[in-house]
Design an enzyme around this catalytic site. Structure first.
Site, short mmCIF file in Angstrom:
data_model
loop_
_atom_site.label_atom_id
_atom_site.label_comp_id
_atom_site.label_asym_id
_atom_site.label_seq_id
_atom_site.Cartn_x
_atom_site.Cartn_y
_atom_site.Cartn_z
N TYR A 1 0.82 -1.21 0.00
CA TYR A 1 0.00 0.00 0.00
C TYR A 1 0.86 1.28 0.00
CZ TYR A 1 -4.01 -3.00 1.08
OH TYR A 1 -4.98 -3.97 1.04
N LYS B 1 3.17 -15.54 1.90
CA LYS B 1 3.04 -16.24 0.63
C LYS B 1 4.45 -16.61 0.18
CE LYS B 1 0.43 -17.63 -2.84
NZ LYS B 1 -0.49 -18.76 -2.71
N ASP C 1 -3.46 -18.08 1.32
CA ASP C 1 -4.67 -18.70 0.74
C ASP C 1 -5.22 -19.76 1.69
OD1 ASP C 1 -2.20 -19.83 0.15
OD2 ASP C 1 -2.82 -20.68 -1.77
N ASP D 1 -11.03 -8.62 7.77
CA ASP D 1 -12.45 -8.50 7.43
C ASP D 1 -13.15 -9.86 7.44
OD1 ASP D 1 -12.33 -5.80 7.28
OD2 ASP D 1 -13.08 -5.63 5.23
N ASP E 1 -5.41 -6.80 5.80
CA ASP E 1 -6.61 -6.06 5.41
C ASP E 1 -7.72 -7.05 5.09
OD1 ASP E 1 -8.28 -4.08 4.56
OD2 ASP E 1 -7.13 -3.52 2.78
#
Ligand code: NAD
Length: 363
Positions: A140, A191, A223, A251, A247
C-alpha cells in the site's frame, strides 16, 4: 496520570465516544484510574471548522497523549471534497504521523450472538483470535507505484511490495509479546512459496522467535489461512501478517463474529502508544438517533487499558462487563433479533457501567 485524547469525529462517533468517556470517568471514580481526558477535532467536523481534517492543534495534542480514542470519521456531506481534505485523509495522516505500524483486530464470539455469525454457531462458539497486521508498509505504500502508458497505448498499473528487516522485526516483536500474554500461539501468514518478500518475512519472524521460546510459532500461506479462518477459526490464537493480507483476513475474521458494532481495534507505535477505535465507520444512516451500538467503542477502551495504560485488570473488568450485558440479553438494534426490545446507545453504556460496578463489588 495518563493523558487520553478523545477524538469523537463524525456521524455516530460522538455518540459512542460519549459512552467511552462515561466508562473512563467511572473507572476513575471507582478504581482510581488516573486519566486526564482531553478532546479535539478530526475528520469532517474538523474540516467544517478549520478547513483541515487534521488541524495542527489536534496533531499536537495527539503527539503528547498516551493514548487516543477515536469514534469514526466521514459522511456523504464530505464526499465531494478533494481527496486531501476528506475526513478519512485526516485519519490516515494521524496514523502515519504517529507511526502507528501495528494494527490489532480481535475477533471474539459471544455465545448468545453466535447465531449472528455467517458460520454455524458450533464453529464460532468460544472464538477468540487476534489479528496483528502491519499497517504502514508493504504494497500500500511501496515505491515505485503508478500508472503508465506502454507502447501501443496499453495502460499499465504497478505497485511495489517491499518490506525491510526492521519493519518485519518490529511487528513480529509486537505479535510475540501479545501472544505471550494470551494463548502463546502465533501463526505467521505469508506467501513464501511465491514471493521473495515473504521469504524474508519468514526468516525474520523465525529469528525474532528466538526471544520468545515459550510461544509456539507456525507459518501458513495466506490462501490456506483464508480457508482455515472460515473452516475452523478456533485453531487460531494470534495471527501475524502484512498490510494487504491483514486487510483481507481481518475483514473475514470480523464476519465470523456477526456484528460490526462489536469490534474494537488498536493501532500501536514502537512505544506502545496507540490509537483505539471501533472497526465500524460513522454510520450516517443512524447518526443522531441515539441507537448506535457503543460496545465496539467500549471494547476499544478495554484494549487501551491493556496495551497503552498497562491496566490489564481494568481491561478484563470492562470486557467482562460487556460480556455480562450481552449475555443478559441487552441488544442495540444492530444485534437485536426479532422479538427482542432494543436499547439505545446511552442505555447500553449505562448497563455496562452497572455491570462493572456489580462485578467489582463481587471481587
Ligand atoms: P459503516 O461502518 O459506517 O456502516 C455500515 C453499516 O453498519 C450501516 O448500516 C451502519 O448503520 C451499521 N453500523 C455501523 N456501526 C454501527 C454501530 N456502532 N451500531 C449500529 N450499527 C452500526 O460503514 P459505511 O456505511 O461503509 O461508511 C460510512 C462512513 O464511514 C463513510 O464516510 C466511510 O468513509 C466512513 N468510515 C470511517 C471509518 C473510520 O472512521 N475508521 C471506517 C469505515 C468507514
Amino acid at each position: 496520570m495518563y493523558k487520553v485524547l478523545l477524538l469523537p469525529g463524525d456521524g455516530i462517533g460522538p455518540e459512542v465516544v460519549a459512552q467511552a468517556r462515561k466508562v473512563l470517568v467511572s473507572l476513575g471514580k471507582e478504581h482510581a484510574l488516573a486519566v486526564e481526558l482531553e478532546e479535539a477535532q478530526v475528520g469532517g467536523s474538523a474540516y467544517a471548522r478549520h478547513r483541515d481534517p487534521l488541524p495542527a492543534q489536534t496533531l499536537e495534542i495527539a503527539r503528547a497523549a498516551d493514548a487516543i480514542l477515536l469514534g469514526a470519521v466521514g459522511g456523504p456531506q464530505f464526499d465531494h471534497l478533494e481527496r486531501d481534505l476528506r475526513p478519512e485523509k485526516g485519519l490516515l495522516r494521524l496514523r502515519s504521523e504517529l507511526d502507528l505500524f501495528a494494527n490489532l483486530r480481535p475477533a471474539i464470539s459471544y455465545p448468545s450472538l453466535a447465531s449472528a455469525s455467517s458460520l454455524k454457531p458450533e464453529q464460532v462458539t468460544g472464538l477468540d483470535l487476534l489479528i496483528v497486521r502491519e499497517l504502514t508498509g508493504g504494497i500500500y505504500f511501496g515505491q515505485p507505484r503508478g500508472m503508465r502508458v506502454l507502447e501501443g497505448r496499453t495502460r499499465q498499473g504497478f505497485n511495489t511490495l517491499v518490506y525491510d528487516e526492521h519493519e518485519i522485526a518490529r511487528i513480529a516483536h509486537v505479535a510475540f509479546r501479545i501472544a505471550q500474554k494470551r494463548g502463546s500461539r502465533l501463526c505467521s501468514v505469508d506467501k513464501a512459496n511465491v514471493l521473495e518478500v515473504s521469504e524474508l518475512w519468514r526468516d525474520v519472524v523465525n529469528a525474532v522467535h528466538r526471544d520468545y521460546a515459550k510461544v509456539a510459532l507456525s507459518h501458513m500461506y495466506v490462501d490456506n489461512a483464508a480457508m482455515q479462518l472460515v473452516r475452523e477459526p478456533g485453531q487460531f490464537d494470534v495471527v501475524l501478517t502484512d498490510n494487504m493480507f491483514g486487510d483481507i483476513l481481518s475483514d473475514i475474521a470480523a464476519m465470523l463474529t456477526g456484528s460490526i458494532g462489536m469490534l474494537p481495534s488498536a493501532s500501536l507505535n514502537e512505544r506502545d502508544r496507540g490509537m483505539y477505535e471501533p472497526v465500524h465507520g460513522s454510520a450516517p444512516d443512524i447518526a443522531g438517533k441515539g441507537i448506535a451500538n457503543p460496545l465496539a467503542m467500549i471494547l476499544s477502551v478495554a484494549m487501551m487499558l491493556r496495551y497503552s495504560l498497562n491496566e490489564p485488570l481494568l481491561a478484563d473488568l470492562v470486557e467482562q462487563a460487556v460480556h455480562q450485558v450481552v449475555e443478559a440479553g441487552y441488544r442495540t438494534v444492530d444485534i437485536a433479533r426479532a422479538g427482542q426490545q432494543p436499547v439505545g446507545t446511552d442505555e447500553m453504556g449505562d448497563e455496562v457501567i452497572r455491570a462493572m460496578l456489580q462485578l467489582s463489588s463481587k471481587n
